[in-house]
Design an enzyme around this catalytic site. Structure first.
Site, PDB file in Angstrom:
ATOM      1  N   THR A 125      -2.623   1.041  -5.567  1.00 32.09           N
ATOM      2  CA  THR A 125      -2.502  -0.421  -6.102  1.00 32.09           C
ATOM      3  C   THR A 125      -3.152  -1.445  -5.229  1.00 32.09           C
ATOM      4  O   THR A 125      -3.706  -2.341  -5.607  1.00 32.09           O
ATOM      5  CB  THR A 125      -0.948  -0.630  -6.293  1.00 32.09           C
ATOM      6  OG1 THR A 125      -0.409   0.304  -7.501  1.00 32.09           O
ATOM      7  CG2 THR A 125      -0.734  -1.916  -6.719  1.00 32.09           C
ATOM      8  N   THR A 175       1.079   3.891  -3.176  1.00 36.67           N
ATOM      9  CA  THR A 175       2.646   3.861  -2.705  1.00 36.67           C
ATOM     10  C   THR A 175       3.496   5.140  -3.337  1.00 36.67           C
ATOM     11  O   THR A 175       4.272   5.555  -2.617  1.00 36.67           O
ATOM     12  CB  THR A 175       3.201   2.702  -2.843  1.00 36.67           C
ATOM     13  OG1 THR A 175       3.467   2.324  -4.221  1.00 36.67           O
ATOM     14  CG2 THR A 175       2.754   1.534  -2.139  1.00 36.67           C
ATOM     15  N   ASP A 176       2.946   5.501  -4.458  1.00 38.27           N
ATOM     16  CA  ASP A 176       3.808   6.672  -4.843  1.00 38.27           C
ATOM     17  C   ASP A 176       4.000   7.907  -4.471  1.00 38.27           C
ATOM     18  O   ASP A 176       5.074   8.533  -4.375  1.00 38.27           O
ATOM     19  CB  ASP A 176       3.206   7.058  -6.496  1.00 38.27           C
ATOM     20  CG  ASP A 176       3.343   5.775  -7.413  1.00 38.27           C
ATOM     21  OD1 ASP A 176       3.720   4.775  -7.231  1.00 38.27           O
ATOM     22  OD2 ASP A 176       2.584   5.900  -8.533  1.00 38.27           O
TER      23      ASP A 176
HETATM   24  N1  ASP Z   1       0.198   4.080  -8.942  1.00 34.01           N
HETATM   25  C1  ASP Z   1      -0.011   3.847  -7.684  1.00 34.01           C
HETATM   26  C2  ASP Z   1      -0.481   4.806  -6.623  1.00 34.01           C
HETATM   27  O1  ASP Z   1      -1.611   5.182  -6.532  1.00 34.01           O
HETATM   28  C3  ASP Z   1       0.942   2.918  -7.257  1.00 34.01           C
HETATM   29  C4  ASP Z   1       0.893   2.239  -6.041  1.00 34.01           C
HETATM   30  O2  ASP Z   1      -0.224   2.056  -5.202  1.00 34.01           O
HETATM   31  O3  ASP Z   1       1.735   1.445  -5.639  1.00 34.01           O
HETATM   32  O4  ASP Z   1       0.216   5.202  -6.058  1.00 34.01           O
END
Ligand code: ASP
Length: 350
Positions: free
Chosen positions: A43, A114-115
């Site tokens: 993200t 973050t995932d």
């Molecule tokens: N969907 C994203 C990821 O690549 C979420 C994020 O980065 O917060 O994990």
């Protein structure tokens, strides 16, 4: 006469004006420390319908030129759920190579979705044999959102990587001004800015506008050798993760064995409980040589390593590691041994 300028020519002109950061010797004040940014996507890079590069992210940081000299590398540009296990191996090798080849490097900042950030951070924590800071960071809001958190997270990560306090910090996660050890960081919210916690332990430190503070001690790793040396490892052993819920039978456990799993981690209930149907299938799996580890779906607390054997169908409990982290430790442990006592020791000490 109309003159056409090809895309290639335009790219050359752009590159002359903005030389790629990774191709340069780090530019800037030579007194400043050097930080390498390894961008993987997530993200923090997202805009509507497009993804920024690591270079874009660094260029957007106000005042970074007063903090460090930066080199940037685009490792990948994907959502973090798309990072493969072979990319993990490549990432570990790349960071190891950077530290070996560049004694001047203060630290590495990995931008990451973050995932699955908590998984990559723990994987790197277990496999890098260096203590220089590796700060894994990202964003909860995409780059173009109101109140985007990516730039602050990235700048704070660079500040942390060059700080005196962090010289031997190893792998950490930094989000929302808070620092967590790579082993302990867990994503606990789908969307809040304070999405990361170290359940049962608390944060490691904070980055305030004026300084970085580490607030507690964290068990240190060897700076000389990695916990798990992956040289020569081309593929990680297959370890499946299976949830327990009321009424679950043994079908998923049997399917995992059928698919060739060398290990199974259960996201069990409470302190390591599963259903009667799962217990029966786990006992069969163990008879077939599959290593079964019980973690807990609760989110905090321990499943004692001594839990296992007997009626549980498992070999051992995962301690305080959540299921996704226990899976990483089991994958790495199985590159070394399948001896039950050694596996228990590994889970007690990592
Ligand atoms: N969907 C994203 C990821 O690549 C979420 C994020 O980065 O917060 O994990």
């Amino acid at each position: 006469m109309t003159r056409t300028v090809s895309l290639a020519a335009l790219s050359v002109l752009f590159l002359l004006a903005h030389p790629p950061l990774q191709a340069q010797a780090p530019a800037g004040d030579e007194e400043l420390p050097v930080v390498h940014v390894l961008a993987t996507g997530g993200t923090i890079s997202n805009t509507e319908g497009d993804r920024l590069t690591g270079e874009d992210l660094v260029r957007s940081l106000p005042g970074v030129e007063d903090v460090a000299r930066i080199t940037v590398e685009q490792f990948s540009n994907v959502a973090s759920g798309a990072i493969s296990l072979s990319q993990w191996l490549a990432m570990e090798r790349r960071i190891d190579e950077l530290f070996q080849e560049r004694p001047d490097l203060a630290g590495v900042v990995v931008t990451h979705g973050t995932d699955t950030m908590e998984e990559t951070a723990y994987f790197l924590d277990l496999t890098l044999g260096h203590c220089r800071p590796v700060v894994v960071t990202g964003a909860m809001r995409r780059a173009t959102a109101l109140g985007a958190d990516g730039p602050a997270n990235l700048l704070n990560s660079i500040r942390l990587a060059v700080s005196e306090e962090a010289r031997e910090i190893g792998v950490v996660v930094l989000m929302n001004d808070e620092v967590f050890p790579g082993r302990e960081a867990v994503k606990v919210s789908t969307s809040r800015m304070h999405a990361f916690r170290a359940p049962g332990a608390g944060r490691f430190g904070v980055t305030d506008p004026d300084a970085v503070f580490l607030e507690r001690t964290v068990p240190t790793r060897s700076c000389e050798a990695p916990s798990f040396d992956l040289s020569g490892v081309e593929e990680l052993p297959r370890v499946e993760l299976i949830y327990t819920a009321l009424g679950a039978d043994g079908a998923l456990v049997r399917a995992a064995v059928e698919a060739g799993a060398e290990g199974i981690v259960m996201a069990a209930v409470g302190r390591g409980g599963t259903t009667p149907g799962q217990r029966e299938a786990l006992a069969e799996a163990r008879e077939n040589g599959v290593v079964v580890v019980l973690s807990s779906r609760t989110g905090e607390g321990r499943v004692p390593v001594a839990r296992g054997e007997g009626e549980t169908g498992a070999l051992l409990g995962a301690g305080d590691l959540n299921p996704q982290k226990a899976r990483i430790l089991l994958m790495l442990a199985l590159t070394r041994t399948d001896d039950p006592d050694e596996l228990r020791t590994i889970f007690r000490t990592h």
